[in-house]
Each structure stands twice: as C-alpha cells, then as structure tokens.
Design an enzyme around this catalytic site. Sequence first.
Site, mmCIF file in Angstrom:
data_model
loop_
_atom_site.group_PDB
_atom_site.id
_atom_site.type_symbol
_atom_site.label_atom_id
_atom_site.label_comp_id
_atom_site.label_asym_id
_atom_site.label_seq_id
_atom_site.Cartn_x
_atom_site.Cartn_y
_atom_site.Cartn_z
ATOM 1 C CG ASN A 117 -1.830 1.158 1.316
ATOM 2 O OD1 ASN A 117 -1.788 2.047 0.469
ATOM 3 N ND2 ASN A 117 -2.674 1.175 2.333
ATOM 4 C CG HIS A 171 -13.319 3.341 3.121
ATOM 5 N ND1 HIS A 171 -14.045 4.404 3.594
ATOM 6 C CD2 HIS A 171 -12.029 3.619 3.406
ATOM 7 C CE1 HIS A 171 -13.225 5.281 4.135
ATOM 8 N NE2 HIS A 171 -11.984 4.833 4.037
#
Length: 398
Positions: free
Chosen positions: A7, A171
Amino acid sequence: MNVLVLNCGSSSLKFQLIDTASEAVLKKGEFERIGSDESFYSMDIPKVEETKYKAKTHTEAVAKLFELMGDLKDTVCAIGHRVVHGGAEFSGSVLVTERVLKGVEEVSHFAPLHNPANIGGVRACIELLPKIPNVLVFDTSFHSTMQPKAYRYGIANADYEKFGVRKYGFHGTSYAYVAREASKMMNRPLKDLKMIIAHIGNGASICAIDGGKSVDTSMGLTPLEGLIMGTRAGDIDTAAAVYLAKKKGLDFDGLVSYLNSECGMLGMAGVNDMRPITTRVAEGEEQATIAFESYIHRITKHIGALVAVLGGVDAICWTAGVGTNRHDLREKVMSKFEFLGAKIDPELNILHNGIGEGRNRTGEISEEGSTVRTFVIATNEELQIAREAVKILETCEC
Ligand code: AMP
C-alpha cells in the site's frame, strides 16, 4: 502460496507478506518519509523494530523490502497492490499489464495524491522482480454495482459523459472483507442479506450492501463527500465552499486541499484523533462536544438514508479505527435505530471495544431478540487484497 501486499502512499509504503493458505501474516511493516532525510522503516511482524534507512524513492524502499525478506522473497507468487481510484473502467481487481497501468494513469486526476504513488509502487516491483505477477485491487471497484440513480450527481448529462463526474465510492476492500465476515458470523449467505457497514476511521464512509453488492455509499467522486472525518469536511453546500475560498483567498486546488486536510474534527476540535477528543468531551469542553455530536449526527443521518435506500436491513456493522474503538459513539448512533428493532447490549458493546484483557474487537453486540443484528468487525484490507490476488491468479493463465 505467499502474497506480498503493498500500500504505497506519497511518502510511505506499508507492506504485509501473507501466507494465503493459513492467512497468517509472515512479515508486516512500513517505510515512512520516503524521499526525506528522516526516512525509516518499522517492523511489526515478526518482531517490533524501527530502523533508519534512507530511501530516496519508492523503488529504493521496495529494493530494501526485498532484501529484508531474505529467502522469503522466493516464496512470493504475487504482489497485490492497493489502488485508490479505478474510475469507471476498473470494476474488479486486475492483473497488471502496461495497458492496465495506462488506464489507471488516465483516472489519476481523480486521486492525484494517491494513484501516482500506487502506480510508483507497481513500477518498482516490475523493475525489481519482473517475473512476479502484480495484481491491482481498487478501493472503488466494490461500488461498480451501484446503479446510475445512486451514482449520478444532478449535473448536466453532457458534463457527466465528458468528464466522468459521478460518485465512485471508496473503502471497497474493507466493505468486501467485513460483509463476508458478517455473513459468516450470521451463518447466512451474503446473497440473502441487506447490510449497512460503517467504516469509521480517519477517513470514514458508510455503505449499503444488498446481496453482497454495493447499492450506495456516502463517499463520491473523491473521498471528500459524506461524513465529517478526521480532517475532511464531508458534505458541504458547494456555494459555502466557494464562499470560503473567496474569503480565504484560495484557488481551486487550495480549496480542495483545505476541505480535505484542514477541516473535519481537526478543524472543529483542533485534533483529528478521537482519543483526546474522548477526554475533552468527558470534561464537558464545548468545541470538542459540538464536534463529536456533529460527527455522530452525520453518521446517524447517512445510516438512516441508506437503510431507506435498502428498504430494510438485517445487519449493521462497525469497522475501522473509530468504529471498532468507540463504544459510546456506537451506542449513541444505534439508539436512534431501536425503532427498526436494532437493539444493542451495552455490556457486549463495551466488551467488543478495542483490545484488552477479555476484549475482542470482532463480535456481535446485539441484544438478544434484536431483529436487526449489530456487529463490531475489525477490518483486514490487506488480507482481502491477498485473497483478491489469489483469485485473479487462479483465473488467468500466468
Ligand atoms: P483508521 O483510519 O481506521 O486507521 O483509524 C484511525 C483513527 O481511529 C484515529 O485517527 C483515531 O481517531 C481512531 N482511533 C484509533 N484507536 C482509537 C481508540 N482506542 N479510541 C478512539 N479512537 C481511536
């Protein structure tokens, strides 16, 4: 089969090496302040340590990560990358090709801080480990099931078509994970369930899910829309934003930056972390109390709207940093949904709060007999990315 999950932020790189058979985390850590003289990396797994390391670029950080992995590097069969924005083109996770990277670059104007950093991490992996397949997992793609009535803004059709201005939602990796966990805990197939998931962290959004599919969500073209967040304003009258820009002498980028980084709880209460706000609310401090009550009010309003969109709800799930740690917030919001039959047990609500002796964040907090069930579920986006990477590898011929 081990999957490395990356990430990449503009100056950070979070990583986890996951054994996908046992779902155990073999290595976990983060490079921070990449590009600055103070860059360093920290490890959480296998042991906690912090080391200064000058990484001028993401490629240098990835090179160091591969060195730190030692022999484990040879066990990596895929690298899963979190990508924030996939626009309308990417409705699911994909194996990286040059064409795919170009497609992601084309939607980067919607996430100028995130997408270029995400792609930088992918390019570093291709350069250093060219034989390992890379899989992109988008925050937006879970919401590709939204219908036009949910994702369209009330703007001219030509402008929507020309500029792609619509709701995309975010999300999604967290929603996919939590929805599946909730269905397991309810022992009912996802396809039969209507759910609300509240992902309340520093960034926060709410999603309405019907049969495992996103129907609507509070975030929009970018993560700025919706709830009051740690540093983001959330919903605001566009004219109010323009008025503020004029008064503060901000240009367009300055306004977006202000609404993303200087508003929300930070702007209202002076701090974006909920922990000190808890203490200040308990002490009766006015600004913190108004900020916290506004935060709760906005969550309640969005959940209410999304329950109506679903036309009923079987489960309400709380996740992310604030959602899993603030029993008082959950209690206040959930008290407004008792009329639906969503009753929570105050003791269970505290029990599934944070980590501590006898506590476990994941668990059901509904009162017995409650017709709508409520859960606290610690999200695990990295594991979801690793699962997606395995799924993609199984379906392609790489
Ligand atoms: P996330 O974005 O999911 O990592 O959530 C981060 C946010 O969770 C922090 O900014 C805090 O506001 C909040 N948070 C984390 N731990 C706690 C805690 N123990 N109590 C209250 N809020 C917390």
